[in-house]
Write a protein that holds these residues in place. Sequence first.
Motif, short mmCIF file in Angstrom:
data_model
loop_
_atom_site.label_atom_id
_atom_site.label_comp_id
_atom_site.label_asym_id
_atom_site.label_seq_id
_atom_site.Cartn_x
_atom_site.Cartn_y
_atom_site.Cartn_z
N MET A 1 0.85 -1.17 0.00
CA MET A 1 0.00 0.00 0.00
C MET A 1 0.89 1.24 0.00
O MET A 1 1.90 1.28 0.69
N MET A 2 0.53 2.21 -0.79
CA MET A 2 1.26 3.47 -0.90
C MET A 2 0.32 4.63 -0.53
O MET A 2 -0.89 4.51 -0.64
N VAL A 3 0.93 5.73 -0.12
CA VAL A 3 0.19 6.97 0.12
C VAL A 3 0.72 7.99 -0.87
O VAL A 3 1.94 8.16 -1.00
N LYS A 4 -0.18 8.65 -1.57
CA LYS A 4 0.21 9.72 -2.49
C LYS A 4 -0.16 11.03 -1.83
O LYS A 4 -1.34 11.28 -1.55
N PHE A 5 0.85 11.86 -1.53
CA PHE A 5 0.64 13.16 -0.90
C PHE A 5 0.67 14.24 -1.97
O PHE A 5 1.52 14.22 -2.87
N TYR A 6 -0.22 15.21 -1.86
CA TYR A 6 -0.26 16.36 -2.75
C TYR A 6 0.18 17.59 -1.96
O TYR A 6 -0.38 17.88 -0.91
N TYR A 7 1.21 18.29 -2.48
CA TYR A 7 1.74 19.48 -1.82
C TYR A 7 0.98 20.73 -2.26
O TYR A 7 0.38 20.75 -3.34
N PRO A 8 1.05 21.80 -1.45
CA PRO A 8 0.35 23.05 -1.80
C PRO A 8 0.79 23.66 -3.14
O PRO A 8 0.01 24.33 -3.79
N ASP A 9 2.03 23.38 -3.58
CA ASP A 9 2.51 23.96 -4.84
C ASP A 9 2.07 23.15 -6.07
O ASP A 9 2.46 23.45 -7.19
N GLY A 10 1.26 22.09 -5.84
CA GLY A 10 0.77 21.27 -6.94
C GLY A 10 1.60 20.03 -7.21
O GLY A 10 1.19 19.17 -7.99
N ASP A 11 2.77 19.94 -6.60
CA ASP A 11 3.62 18.75 -6.76
C ASP A 11 3.06 17.62 -5.91
O ASP A 11 2.12 17.81 -5.12
N TRP A 12 3.61 16.43 -6.04
CA TRP A 12 3.15 15.28 -5.27
C TRP A 12 4.28 14.30 -5.06
O TRP A 12 5.33 14.39 -5.70
N CYS A 13 4.10 13.36 -4.14
CA CYS A 13 5.08 12.30 -3.91
C CYS A 13 4.37 11.07 -3.38
O CYS A 13 3.25 11.14 -2.88
N TYR A 14 5.03 9.94 -3.51
CA TYR A 14 4.54 8.67 -2.97
C TYR A 14 5.37 8.29 -1.76
O TYR A 14 6.59 8.51 -1.74
N ARG A 15 4.74 7.68 -0.78
CA ARG A 15 5.43 7.12 0.39
C ARG A 15 4.82 5.76 0.69
O ARG A 15 3.61 5.58 0.58
N ALA A 16 5.67 4.83 1.08
CA ALA A 16 5.17 3.54 1.55
C ALA A 16 4.38 3.77 2.83
O ALA A 16 4.79 4.58 3.68
N ILE A 17 3.25 3.10 2.97
CA ILE A 17 2.38 3.37 4.11
C ILE A 17 3.08 3.12 5.44
O ILE A 17 2.80 3.81 6.42
#
Length: 61
Positions: A1-17
Amino acid sequence: MMVKFYYPDGDWCYRAIQTVHAVFHDKDGKLIARAEKGDLSGYYEFEITEFELIGPGERHR
């Protein structure tokens, strides 16, 4: 399972849960994520606008 985070500047990243410790609203109402540092020395916090959980086999475009 992964978590996709969205940043305020419109960028994003994935992190392992398993590296995500918490997601919460701070005293100013901002959405904050807490995740484990890459060197395993503790946690750091960063502002996000939203997040989604992505399960095994899910594909996103």
